[in-house]
Write a protein that holds these residues in place. Sequence first.
Motif, PDB file in Angstrom:
ATOM      1  N   SER A 345      27.363 -27.706  25.201  1.00 37.29           N
ATOM      2  CA  SER A 345      28.345 -26.732  24.712  1.00 37.29           C
ATOM      3  C   SER A 345      27.797 -25.939  23.534  1.00 37.29           C
ATOM      4  CB  SER A 345      29.635 -27.452  24.304  1.00 37.29           C
ATOM      5  OG  SER A 345      30.246 -28.071  25.414  1.00 37.29           O
ATOM      6  N   VAL A 346      27.093 -26.619  22.640  1.00 40.28           N
ATOM      7  CA  VAL A 346      26.508 -25.934  21.480  1.00 40.28           C
ATOM      8  C   VAL A 346      25.451 -24.936  21.933  1.00 40.28           C
ATOM      9  CG1 VAL A 346      25.034 -26.272  19.454  1.00 40.28           C
ATOM     10  CG2 VAL A 346      27.022 -27.738  19.798  1.00 40.28           C
ATOM     11  N   HIS A 347      24.570 -25.359  22.829  1.00 35.77           N
ATOM     12  CA  HIS A 347      23.517 -24.458  23.303  1.00 35.77           C
ATOM     13  C   HIS A 347      24.109 -23.261  24.047  1.00 35.77           C
ATOM     14  CE1 HIS A 347      20.591 -27.175  21.862  1.00 35.77           C
ATOM     15  NE2 HIS A 347      20.618 -28.045  22.864  1.00 35.77           N
ATOM     16  N   ASN A 348      25.138 -23.508  24.852  1.00 38.48           N
ATOM     17  CA  ASN A 348      25.797 -22.406  25.558  1.00 38.48           C
ATOM     18  C   ASN A 348      26.376 -21.394  24.568  1.00 38.48           C
ATOM     19  OD1 ASN A 348      25.387 -23.072  28.278  1.00 38.48           O
ATOM     20  ND2 ASN A 348      27.119 -24.478  28.291  1.00 38.48           N
ATOM     21  N   LEU A 349      27.025 -21.917  23.532  1.00 37.54           N
ATOM     22  CA  LEU A 349      27.651 -21.030  22.556  1.00 37.54           C
ATOM     23  C   LEU A 349      26.604 -20.237  21.773  1.00 37.54           C
ATOM     24  CD1 LEU A 349      30.187 -20.008  21.168  1.00 37.54           C
ATOM     25  CD2 LEU A 349      30.103 -22.016  19.652  1.00 37.54           C
ATOM     26  N   VAL A 350      25.530 -20.896  21.370  1.00 32.90           N
ATOM     27  CA  VAL A 350      24.466 -20.206  20.630  1.00 32.90           C
ATOM     28  C   VAL A 350      23.837 -19.117  21.500  1.00 32.90           C
ATOM     29  CG1 VAL A 350      22.169 -20.487  19.617  1.00 32.90           C
ATOM     30  CG2 VAL A 350      23.975 -22.123  19.078  1.00 32.90           C
ATOM     31  N   ALA A 351      23.577 -19.441  22.768  1.00 40.07           N
ATOM     32  CA  ALA A 351      22.983 -18.455  23.672  1.00 40.07           C
ATOM     33  C   ALA A 351      23.935 -17.292  23.919  1.00 40.07           C
ATOM     34  CB  ALA A 351      22.609 -19.126  24.988  1.00 40.07           C
ATOM     35  N   PHE A 352      25.217 -17.611  24.059  1.00 43.65           N
ATOM     36  CA  PHE A 352      26.217 -16.559  24.275  1.00 43.65           C
ATOM     37  C   PHE A 352      26.267 -15.612  23.076  1.00 43.65           C
ATOM     38  CE2 PHE A 352      30.520 -14.963  23.654  1.00 43.65           C
ATOM     39  CZ  PHE A 352      30.790 -14.380  24.879  1.00 43.65           C
ATOM     40  N   MET A 353      26.276 -16.193  21.884  1.00 41.68           N
ATOM     41  CA  MET A 353      26.328 -15.366  20.678  1.00 41.68           C
ATOM     42  C   MET A 353      25.074 -14.502  20.559  1.00 41.68           C
ATOM     43  SD  MET A 353      27.874 -18.317  18.159  1.00 41.68           S
ATOM     44  CE  MET A 353      27.753 -17.378  16.647  1.00 41.68           C
ATOM     45  N   SER A 354      23.941 -15.047  20.996  1.00 41.00           N
ATOM     46  CA  SER A 354      22.698 -14.279  20.942  1.00 41.00           C
ATOM     47  C   SER A 354      22.681 -13.183  22.002  1.00 41.00           C
ATOM     48  CB  SER A 354      21.507 -15.215  21.140  1.00 41.00           C
ATOM     49  OG  SER A 354      20.308 -14.489  21.251  1.00 41.00           O
ATOM     50  N   GLU A 355      23.132 -13.524  23.221  1.00 44.06           N
ATOM     51  CA  GLU A 355      23.097 -12.582  24.343  1.00 44.06           C
ATOM     52  C   GLU A 355      24.030 -11.399  24.122  1.00 44.06           C
ATOM     53  OE1 GLU A 355      21.927 -11.598  28.465  1.00 44.06           O
ATOM     54  OE2 GLU A 355      21.120 -12.880  26.885  1.00 44.06           O
ATOM     55  N   PHE A 356      25.197 -11.696  23.600  1.00 44.15           N
ATOM     56  CA  PHE A 356      26.191 -10.632  23.448  1.00 44.15           C
ATOM     57  C   PHE A 356      26.329 -10.168  22.004  1.00 44.15           C
ATOM     58  CE2 PHE A 356      27.241 -12.876  27.324  1.00 44.15           C
ATOM     59  CZ  PHE A 356      27.375 -11.824  28.221  1.00 44.15           C
ATOM     60  N   GLY A 357      25.382 -10.601  21.188  1.00 47.84           N
ATOM     61  CA  GLY A 357      25.355 -10.123  19.806  1.00 47.84           C
ATOM     62  C   GLY A 357      24.183  -9.207  19.577  1.00 47.84           C
ATOM     63  N   HIS A 358      23.806  -8.489  20.657  1.00 49.71           N
ATOM     64  CA  HIS A 358      22.725  -7.497  20.595  1.00 49.71           C
ATOM     65  C   HIS A 358      21.384  -8.131  20.249  1.00 49.71           C
ATOM     66  CE1 HIS A 358      25.932  -4.565  20.853  1.00 49.71           C
ATOM     67  NE2 HIS A 358      26.498  -5.094  19.777  1.00 49.71           N
ATOM     68  N   GLY A 359      21.232  -9.405  20.615  1.00 52.23           N
ATOM     69  CA  GLY A 359      19.934 -10.046  20.444  1.00 52.23           C
ATOM     70  C   GLY A 359      19.551 -10.333  19.016  1.00 52.23           C
ATOM     71  N   ASP A 360      20.539 -10.345  18.113  1.00 54.17           N
ATOM     72  CA  ASP A 360      20.210 -10.586  16.703  1.00 54.17           C
ATOM     73  C   ASP A 360      19.616 -11.967  16.476  1.00 54.17           C
ATOM     74  OD1 ASP A 360      21.150  -8.104  16.145  1.00 54.17           O
ATOM     75  OD2 ASP A 360      23.139  -8.767  15.458  1.00 54.17           O
ATOM     76  N   GLY A 361      19.931 -12.902  17.373  1.00 61.07           N
ATOM     77  CA  GLY A 361      19.441 -14.259  17.167  1.00 61.07           C
ATOM     78  C   GLY A 361      18.179 -14.564  17.933  1.00 61.07           C
ATOM     79  N   THR A 362      17.549 -13.554  18.533  1.00 60.96           N
ATOM     80  CA  THR A 362      16.336 -13.808  19.310  1.00 60.96           C
ATOM     81  C   THR A 362      15.117 -13.242  18.600  1.00 60.96           C
ATOM     82  OG1 THR A 362      16.541 -11.751  20.570  1.00 60.96           O
ATOM     83  CG2 THR A 362      17.651 -13.700  21.452  1.00 60.96           C
TER      84      THR A 362
END
Length: 563
Positions: A345-362
């Motif tokens: 669940s944590v990994h899904n949420l982190v990936a979701f935030m990265s994917e739909f947050g304009h890639g700020d977390g990548t």
Amino acid sequence: MRNSHILPHPAGHGVPPEANGARRFTWKRIALGAAVLFVFMWVVGPKERRQRMLQGGMHSHSQNDTCSTRSPTVSPASPPAHTAHPANPLPESLPTDANASPPTLPPAPHSPETDPDPLKTVHCIRPHSPSKPLVQYALMLDAGSQGSRIHVYKFHNCGAAPVLEYEVFEQTRPGLSAYAGEPLAAAESLDVLMDQALKVVPVQLQSCTPVAVKATAGLRLLGAVASTEILNSVRARFADRYPFPMKKDSVAIMDGKDEGVYAWITANYLLSTIGSHVPSATTTYAVLDLGGASTQIVFEPTFPRSSSTKLEEGDHKYALTFGGKDYTLYQHSYLGYGIMRARRSVHNLVAFMSEFGHGDGTHESAEGETLISNPCLSKGTRRTVELDDAGWTHKSNFTMAGADVGSFVACNRIIELVMAKDAVCNVKPCSFNGVYQPSIIDTFPSGGILTLSYFYDRISPLMPDTSTLAISDIAHLAQRVCAGKVSWKEHWGGDKNAMEELEGRPEYCLDLTFLHALLRLGYEFPEERDIRIEKKLDGVELGWALGAGIALLDGDIRCTDKL
């Protein structure tokens, strides 16, 4: 006039000397007369009487005497039903020689290797109830999400309730849920465990030794069709290959509430806080079990008599009778909140935030690999994870990196979202995810808290000499782990086992942060509250299996005709 008490004079004190002389003369004459009489009887008496006098026969009692000196028979004492290894009972009879040493009693066995006779017990020679055998065995298979385990229990029935003598434990990996679409292979994976049972249980008792397979959250999540196929295959294989009897529901997916309650019974049984011998005012332990796919909490809440607040009705309320006493428990099983599901669940949420947050977390690694910054991984660590299919634009496998963002505080914010603390609470108060739970502070303010399974597995390697710690200590532990390898070496550099655990588990930061959040944010235990982490008590594996094993012996057992 005050009454006086006249005491007799002791001989030789306060008596005239002439009186003493007269007494000595009188006794001399009596002694001389007795000697003459004795000689006369010796000469004229029959030979048999002389022999009896020489042998001291005048001082023995015949079988018809009312005052016999023969030692009384003492029935073996039934050990208390709460003790896993009760003290040895009294011998069946006492020694006839007063100067003889008491007999040496055999020690209580703690394994098949130390058991002098697996068909008997050292605690008594006959069962408390004639309707029960002297000893019984029970087989409980725990088909968990990460592996399958068998518990072979030996009980004796010297008391009113079965008393555990010892346990044999064996496990195998992977679990049944890894065999989706392969029901026969799933059933065959349990052969190694059942073969162990054949070695432990005496052949004479195998046809009356019940067996049960209880699957937990892993198989629940597999789906009805696939899980039913696996369970049917297991049931058929057991019936075909093994002599152990099964009840109608012996092979099944365990209800989550039973899983928690049986774990509560196991723990409090071994801690001697439940049973017929226990004072009614004894406070029981709360039991928190953390598995791979689900987590359970069970405790006995108390409400002031003057208060109108009571335990709300619902599936969470569990009425239990054990050892002749009634207990009203609160229990809940949170499916999807086991440690492995929490990771996902944590990994899904982190990936979701990265994917739909304009890639700020990548960002990209030096090798050109796309990395997702994940604060729940320790600094400087990486982990490639497979995520749920949620319509990702390019792939479902991602490499998470702690990089320089890994920290307890940042990870805790992510886990707060996963815990769904703000979910709608229809019946108040709630713990998390909208689930009703009576207030810990109000209804369980001081009882002991026993944490099992992954609580032990994650904390013990880093604190091997600690079995009791405050909840705040878990937060401090998580802070050190999340800080990365420099911190690891500072705190555990001299502990090879701890360093291997940390190096091999990049998600250790996530796991410890989740443990703390579950206790503090989820169940709302105070930070200063102590918890106890255990894997075994009295050499017996903790968890729901022993409680379920005791229940397995409660009721009719139809023996098979197979040997």
